[in-house]
Write an enzyme that holds these catalytic residues in place. Structure first.
Site, mmCIF file in Angstrom:
data_model
loop_
_atom_site.group_PDB
_atom_site.id
_atom_site.type_symbol
_atom_site.label_atom_id
_atom_site.label_comp_id
_atom_site.label_asym_id
_atom_site.label_seq_id
_atom_site.Cartn_x
_atom_site.Cartn_y
_atom_site.Cartn_z
ATOM 1 C CG HIS A 1 88.293 2.234 -18.113
ATOM 2 N ND1 HIS A 1 87.176 1.433 -17.970
ATOM 3 C CD2 HIS A 1 89.246 1.673 -17.314
ATOM 4 C CE1 HIS A 1 87.440 0.450 -17.114
ATOM 5 N NE2 HIS A 1 88.691 0.577 -16.709
ATOM 6 C CG LEU B 1 68.414 12.034 -21.812
ATOM 7 C CD1 LEU B 1 67.499 10.813 -21.910
ATOM 8 C CD2 LEU B 1 69.724 11.771 -22.559
ATOM 9 C CG ASP C 1 81.024 -5.451 -17.673
ATOM 10 O OD1 ASP C 1 82.132 -4.947 -17.386
ATOM 11 O OD2 ASP C 1 80.708 -6.610 -17.351
#
Ligand code: IPE
Ligand code: MG
Length: 256
Positions: free
Chosen positions: A49, A143, A32
């Site tokens: 972004h 991962l 955020d």
């Protein structure tokens, strides 16, 4: 730093840092603060972004280097549709590009990618890319990178309730078969362990519908840093906070 090149390696200094920390098996991250980062620089929110994707690339590298097994990132919530159309379209384009351009590098690094969220409302092209990415990396054993996309925790639970109710109605299962395990396995995160640590950047102290069921016992760490500025020191700081917490899961003794 683009992710198209070769294998991510682990410097010795980092191995020492890792040895001093408790490494969560599963970390969830709410990325955020992109919009505020851009606004503070007099730029359009979309620039935030764009920078945020760079921070995401770095986060994936840290997760690999610090030997985290599961990393779930909150990239677009089912509530983010309320934003202006151009911002929504920009975020979609960026994430699509991230998945496409970084896929090879992630695959080389043995990363398994899953997309968590409601796919049905996404356009067909995007659904196809998601399916390709998941199948290409399905047998990777490094991962586990979960991208929560068009994701909302309540919507996820509601969908699971519908599915389970359907199974009861069909006679496939009985009411007595409904237990926490079945609910967990009916969520988007089936086969994925619950998160141990949730990190949220950008200073807000709430979970905003992220992994609602799964985070019942997660440690929550809220950081002031805006997502595009998130770097290794922030990641390590969150791990230090996590390492200092005592997890009791409702009991009275520390279990980890
Ligand atoms: C997070 O940054 C990115 C997404 C939700 C897609 P924001 O866009 O929420 O940035 P702020 O909170 O407005 O600064
Ligand atoms: Mg925000």
């Amino acid at each position: 730093m683009p992710l198209e090149s070769a294998k991510i390696t682990i410097p010795d200094a980092k191995k020492e840092a890792v040895a001093k920390l408790q490494i969560p098996v599963h970390i969830g991250v709410t990325m955020d603060g992109n919009g505020r980062w851009a606004q503070a620089r007099g730029k359009p929110r979309t620039e935030g972004h764009r920078e945020g994707i760079k921070a995401l690339r770095k986060l994936v590298e840290y997760a690999i280097q610090f030997d985290v097994s599961y990393l779930t990132v909150f990239s677009f919530s089912s509530e983010n549709w309320r934003r202006p159309k151009n911002e929504v379209e920009f975020i979609f384009k960026l994430l699509r590009r991230f998945v496409e351009s970084d896929l090879q590098k992630l695959h080389t690094n043995n990363v398994r990618i899953r997309i968590l969220g409601d796919r049905e409302k996404l356009e067909a092209g995007l659904q196809k890319i998601i399916a390709q990415v998941e199948s290409k990396t399905a047998s990777n054993t490094g991962l586990n990178l979960n991208v929560a996309f068009n994701y909302g925790g309540r919507a996820e639970i509601t969908l699971a309730v519908r599915k389970i109710a359907g199974s009861v109605k069909n006679g496939d299962i009985s009411l007595d078969d409904i237990n926490e395990n079945l609910v967990a396995e009916t969520l988007f995160t089936s086969q994925i362990p619950d998160p141990d640590l949730l990190i949220r950047t950008g200073g807000e102290q709430r979970t905003s519908n992220f992994l609602v069921w799964q985070s019942a016992y997660a440690e929550l760490v809220f950081l002031e840093v805006l997502w595009p500025d998130f770097g290794e020191s922030n990641f390590v700081h969150a791990l230090e906070i996590y390492s200092s917490r005592q997890r009791r899961f409702g009991g009275i003794e520390a279990v980890s």
